[in-house]
Design a protein around this motif. Sequence first.
Motif, short mmCIF file in Angstrom:
data_model
loop_
_atom_site.label_atom_id
_atom_site.label_comp_id
_atom_site.label_asym_id
_atom_site.label_seq_id
_atom_site.Cartn_x
_atom_site.Cartn_y
_atom_site.Cartn_z
N ARG A 284 0.84 -1.19 0.00
CA ARG A 284 0.00 0.00 0.00
C ARG A 284 0.88 1.25 0.00
N SER A 285 1.92 1.24 0.82
CA SER A 285 2.82 2.39 0.90
C SER A 285 3.61 2.57 -0.38
N VAL A 286 4.18 1.47 -0.88
CA VAL A 286 5.04 1.55 -2.06
C VAL A 286 4.24 1.95 -3.29
N SER A 287 3.12 1.27 -3.52
CA SER A 287 2.38 1.51 -4.76
C SER A 287 1.75 2.90 -4.78
N ALA A 288 1.41 3.43 -3.61
CA ALA A 288 0.78 4.75 -3.57
C ALA A 288 1.75 5.86 -3.96
N SER A 289 3.02 5.69 -3.64
CA SER A 289 4.00 6.75 -3.89
C SER A 289 4.93 6.43 -5.05
N LEU A 290 4.75 5.28 -5.66
CA LEU A 290 5.71 4.83 -6.66
C LEU A 290 5.57 5.61 -7.97
N ASP A 291 6.68 6.07 -8.46
CA ASP A 291 6.73 6.73 -9.76
C ASP A 291 8.06 6.37 -10.41
N PRO A 292 8.21 5.11 -10.83
CA PRO A 292 9.51 4.68 -11.36
C PRO A 292 9.83 5.37 -12.67
N PRO A 293 11.10 5.63 -12.93
CA PRO A 293 11.49 6.26 -14.19
C PRO A 293 11.00 5.42 -15.38
N HIS A 294 10.72 6.09 -16.47
CA HIS A 294 10.32 5.37 -17.67
C HIS A 294 11.51 4.57 -18.21
N PRO A 295 11.25 3.40 -18.72
CA PRO A 295 12.35 2.58 -19.23
C PRO A 295 13.08 3.27 -20.36
N THR A 296 14.38 3.02 -20.44
CA THR A 296 15.20 3.59 -21.50
C THR A 296 15.33 2.59 -22.64
N ARG A 297 15.55 3.11 -23.81
CA ARG A 297 15.74 2.27 -24.99
C ARG A 297 17.18 1.76 -25.02
N PRO A 298 17.43 0.67 -25.75
CA PRO A 298 18.81 0.19 -25.86
C PRO A 298 19.66 1.18 -26.64
N PRO A 299 20.95 1.17 -26.42
CA PRO A 299 21.82 2.05 -27.21
C PRO A 299 21.70 1.74 -28.70
N ALA A 300 21.89 2.74 -29.54
CA ALA A 300 21.85 2.52 -30.99
C ALA A 300 23.08 1.77 -31.46
N ALA A 301 24.18 1.98 -30.75
CA ALA A 301 25.44 1.32 -31.12
C ALA A 301 26.38 1.36 -29.92
N LEU A 302 27.36 0.47 -29.95
CA LEU A 302 28.41 0.46 -28.94
C LEU A 302 29.76 0.45 -29.64
N THR A 303 30.64 1.34 -29.19
CA THR A 303 31.98 1.41 -29.78
C THR A 303 32.86 0.33 -29.17
N ALA A 304 33.46 -0.47 -30.00
CA ALA A 304 34.35 -1.54 -29.53
C ALA A 304 35.79 -1.04 -29.46
#
Length: 485
Positions: free
Chosen positions: A158-178
């Motif tokens: 009850r406490s957690v769900s009432a106040s919960l505002d988790p960040p929106h999920p992030t997308r995967p990186p477009a590329a990674l430099t090797a």
Amino acid sequence: MPAPIIVWFRNDLRLSDNPALTAAAKQSAESGAPVLPLFILENEDGDPWPLGGASRWWLHHSLERLGEACAALGSPLLLRRGEAAGVLGALIRETHTGCVLWNRRYAPALTARDSAVEAALTERGIDVRSFNAGLLAEPWTVEKKSGGPFKVFTPFWRSVSASLDPPHPTRPPAALTAPKTPVASDRLADWRLLPTAPDWAGGLRESWEPGEAAARERLADFLDGPVAAYPTERDRPDHDGTSAVSPRLAFGEIGPRQIWHAARHAADAQPELAGGVEAFLREIGWREFNHHLLHQAPHLPDRPFNERFADFPWREDAAGLRAWQRGRTGYPIVDAGMRQLWRTGWMHNRVRMIAASFLIKDLLLPWQEGERWFWDTLVDADLANNAGNWQWVAGCGADAAPFFRVFNPVLQGEKFDPKGDYVRRHVPELDRLPARWIHKPWEAPPEVLKTAGVKLGTDYPHPIVEHDAARDRALALYRQRKAKA
């Protein structure tokens, strides 16, 4: 080229909504530093909870999928085996890395290990940063108004769900430099995570497709309608009414923030799903609660949360334990669940409670025996969930069902598998029994058994205990313990 950034993957085997990877990709884009994705198969010497067989199978295939995804982005996944601090130290020397990022873990032994690694690397001047990828709210961020952690689920959620505002999920990186120079990696096959002699994983291969893409697809399919009936269907093992995201959460192929926002979005788009979504997210809340419990009570996997049960007079019964493990107790709903577990690495949650109650209350065997068996055989084995849920059934945990709540396997089967379809699927020797008798074949008339081709004691066992007598025995012991308290 600037010094590389190591992203140490653990139980977060995904590219989407992976805060450590997101931070590394951002830093790489700003500085031009290469990104080294790394997974370490950590030494398990002395670890009281080494990976179980089913978890090893899942890990192999999940790492395959993650490796393919990292390679597609441009920087292959490095595999190393050994003691984490030593592996990281060697890789830092090889690559002249100045930065190591990871997402936090919450099991006590792993938290202590991570703290030691962080201290050692920081002392060497390495930039170490950690993030939350595995929980909606970390344990130290949630307290009662009066102070201190919650010990009961309902006010916690009850406490957690009432106040919960988790960040929106992030997308995967477009590329990674090797890095310009390739870095040596172990071969996944050389880790021998898969069973070979014998290969018992055929049922797992038939039942599951590990990996981030499959996790997202399964969640989307569940939220695209089945979630509406979740409040009732989640208790029906004869129907496909659950999300089955638990192993994907355990390995971090999908994260709780992704689930939270996807579920909320589904309810906003289709208000008729709201009741099912709330019930579903409440189950995600139980996962959160168990992780918070483990943080406050590191002994949870080994000792009862309620110390009154510390010296409970459990029985020793190797034959009974073996019958339970093999699905040969003579109680069809219990046996169906245990056979489903052995074949597929998973068991329906309602049946988990029935099977656990039978081991603890009917056989009077310690809950730790069941906990260990589930740890080895479940693809969704999770230390906090496993310990917390076994203690819940045993009546010695936080927010526990009282010890005197004993599941009747016959009545439970008749209520939640009324036609016997679940039992027929996993206990095929009873397939021809009419629904009236399938949950209590020992009561079937001889001519019914004969017509069904069932000879009790030969084709299917007689019950190894008489439930009513076993229940009375368990309750008598409980009353004795209560009187001494």
